[in-house]
Design an enzyme around this catalytic site. Structure first.
Site, PDB file in Angstrom:
ATOM      1  N   LYS A  83       0.850  -1.192   0.000  1.00  0.00           N
ATOM      2  CA  LYS A  83       0.000   0.000   0.000  1.00  0.00           C
ATOM      3  C   LYS A  83       0.885   1.240   0.000  1.00  0.00           C
ATOM      4  CE  LYS A  83      -4.124   1.541  -0.326  1.00  0.00           C
ATOM      5  NZ  LYS A  83      -4.901   1.220  -1.520  1.00  0.00           N
ATOM      6  N   SER A  89      -8.466   0.073  -5.417  1.00  0.00           N
ATOM      7  CA  SER A  89      -8.700   0.331  -4.007  1.00  0.00           C
ATOM      8  C   SER A  89     -10.190   0.604  -3.758  1.00  0.00           C
ATOM      9  CB  SER A  89      -7.817   1.482  -3.517  1.00  0.00           C
ATOM     10  OG  SER A  89      -7.522   1.324  -2.139  1.00  0.00           O
TER      11      SER A  89
END
Length: 611
Positions: free
Chosen positions: A201, A399
């Site tokens: 991430k 996402s």
């Protein structure tokens, strides 16, 4: 009542005219604008026999129609922007394929390096439509002065590619050059603490590192390799070149002169525009006395009726196409944003509308607010229980964008779509050092240990960071569960392919995150099939854009408030941090949109872009 309406209308009209005169437009210009809008709608462009459609590759192509506020501000500024939606472009190319009056398409790439804002997934959809046009036996001719990789990706489908003798051609490969703000934040005295789940991430890295982490570098390299591999395979197939030959050109030449491009088999001719016009006059059987070839540009041709060709439909059965394009934000959101409440309301309405038989959700977003993503995903789930909900992924659906797609009936993506990034993070700023350096201090009085946890006056304590981390962990696990249930995958597999990692569309299909490789039209066709509509259906797009007159009169007051309200918003500083960080406006625009009530985000790295 009637008199009240008349008086209100007259008052509103007077206010609008006064504002237009204030901005220097004048009443004559206003009425000419109204007349032009009316006449444009009522008159259809004429198409001569044996005509060529001119497709200017510098045109701005987006998923959605411009909003009314955007149009109003453009009218005030007087800016002229050639713009079409992707679906309109695809529909128009298909119409040209079926129209016996159209003999070819001319791809005008003479304005160099202007296709750069469009992602490769959108380009792929356009290229496929052009390939089907050519397969019908009609001609495609491309001409450019400077051909970049995006322009050439489209132009390579042509029968004939011509480059200007003074031009150049770029075959350099792809790169991504992220921007890191860590040094600037340190210099300004702005503290940054992060909480996240997912070793890939990378959304927090611009604020904490000065270069890519090994994990982020690995996933970025893999993604670029996938997109570049698709580019080489696709272009090479049209030009009869192997991927290895194109790689060698990128590694050894990069920028080619026109004769080098021709010798390498990348273009067919080196010539001037007048020579191209001469060839197109032959194609269109234009006489020598005619100044140019018979032509109609793509925007005008889009206005030509296609009913007789079976392109336009008229039915009470509707397939709704909902465009989720832009940053996902909490609340209603503004134009160019995906507001969770606004899109949830749209799905709620579509679910209860019996005329809407299926929904296609077109996603083109890097993500954003986790709360807004969950609100929309719930509405998608409820709608799917009543009617098919098919997702079409655009250039990026990652996402939070993947979150809202996860429980749909079926997911379509292009090979070069950017998706995945199943992970969440939070960024916690503080201005203690900045304030202290300028003589500002704070003190605190509280009734409980964590009463001032959300302050920006100091860094968070270890205990406070642990509280935020628990929240992020909880939301990450919720995200995983959504994917497990929606995609019918095991918890173990989702955990392995999550961790915030970004995938290409082709890789996502292999992993089970995507069902089919295909574009918007493929998703619409599948929705019609699932709803058992045959050919008896008509598209309806959302969010809906009103007509010119409705924008001008019916919503004029709202738009005036929006225009002037935005001025106030743009100059207002929400806190000391954003006031300092506005010096880098592109990054700060994203920060200003971070309005998740929990402070948790499901988003790609802030400045991720393929160049």
């Amino acid at each position: 009542m009637r008199n009240f309406v008349k008086q209100t209308f007259a008052s509103l009209l007077g206010t609008i005219l006064g504002l237009f005169i204030f901005f220097g437009i004048g009443t004559t210009g206003i009425f000419l604008l109204l007349i032009a809008a009316t006449s444009t709608r009522e008159s259809s462009p004429q198409v001569k026999d044996k005509s060529v459609v001119v497709f200017d590759l510098s045109m701005n192509i987006t998923d959605r129609e411009p909003g009314s506020g955007e149009l109003f501000q453009r009218a005030l500024s007087g800016a002229e922007v050639e713009r079409m939606t992707l679906r309109r472009v695809l529909e128009t190319i298909e119409k040209a394929r079926l129209d016996p009056r159209i003999v070819g398409i001319y791809l005008d790439a003479s304005r160099t390096r202007t296709v750069g804002n469009m992602g490769f997934a959108s380009l792929t959809e356009i290229r496929q439509a052009l390939a089907e046009f050519r397969a019908s036996g009609k001609k495609i001719v491309a001409y450019g002065v400077g051909l970049g990789q995006r322009e050439y990706y489209l132009s390579s489908v042509a029968d004939t590619i011509v480059i200007n003798p003074l031009g150049l051609m770029e075959i350099q490969g792809l790169s991504s050059q992220p921007l890191f703000l860590t040094g600037a934040l340190d210099k300004f005295g702005i503290g940054v603490q992060v909480v996240r789940v997912g070793k890939f991430k990378g959304g927090v890295e611009p604020f904490t590192l000065t270069q890519l982490s090994p994990e982020n570098r690995e996933q970025t390299q893999t993604l670029l390799n996938d997109v570049w591999g698709n580019w080489r395979t696709t272009v090479g197939s049209s030009r009869k070149l192997t991927p290895q030959q194109l790689q060698a050109i990128a590694d050894t030449q990069a920028i080619l002169a026109p004769e080098e491009a021709k010798a390498s088999g990348l273009v067919d001719q080196v010539g001037y525009i007048d020579q191209v016009v001469t060839d197109l006059k032959k194609l269109t059987a234009s006489s020598d006395s005619e100044r140019t070839f018979r032509q109609i540009n793509l925007i005008n041709y889009a206005q030509v009726s296609g009913k007789n060709l079976g392109v336009e439909r008229n039915s009470k059965n509707r397939i709704a196409v909902v465009y989720a394009e832009g940053e996902i934000v909490d609340g209603r959101g503004e134009e160019g944003q995906v507001g969770g409440d606004r899109f949830a309301r749209i799905f709620n309405q579509l679910r209860q509308d019996d005329d809407v038989k299926a929904v296609v959700l077109r996603i083109n977003t890097p993500g954003g607010s986790a709360t807004a993503s969950e609100i929309m995903q719930r509405e998608v789930q409820l709608t799917r229980e009543v009617k098919p909900v098919v997702v079409s992924m655009g250039d990026v659906a990652a996402s939070g964008g993947y979150w809202i797609a996860s429980d749909s009936s079926r997911i379509f993506a292009e090979p070069n779509t950017i998706t995945g990034s199943i992970g969440v993070f939070g960024v916690l700023f503080n201005g203690q050092e900045l304030a202290n350096d300028n003589g500002i201090t704070w003190d605190s009085v509280k009734t409980a240990q964590f009463a001032d946890t959300q302050t920006v006056t100091r860094p968070k304590t270890a205990q406070e960071i642990a509280i935020y981390q628990r929240s992020v962990d909880r939301i990450y696990n919720l995200f995983l569960d959504k994917v497990v249930q929606g995609r019918n995958l095991s918890q173990q597999k989702v955990s392995e392919i999550a961790e915030g990692r970004v995938w290409s569309g082709s890789a996502a299909k292999e992993l089970g995150l995507v069902d089919e490789i295909g574009g918007l039209n493929a998703a619409i066709a599948y929705a019609a099939e699932q709803a058992q509509l045959g050919k008896d259906w008509q598209l309806q797009e959302y969010p809906q854009v009103s007509s010119f007159e409705e924008r001008f009169f019916g919503r004029a007051t709202e738009e005036i408030l929006t225009v002037f309200g935005n001025v106030g918003i743009q100059t207002q500083t929400s806190n000391l941090l954003t006031a300092e960080l506005q010096k880098i406006q592109q990054e700060m625009a994203i920060l200003q949109n971070m309005n998740d009530p929990l402070g948790v985000y499901a988003r790609l790295p802030f400045n991720f872009r393929i160049e």
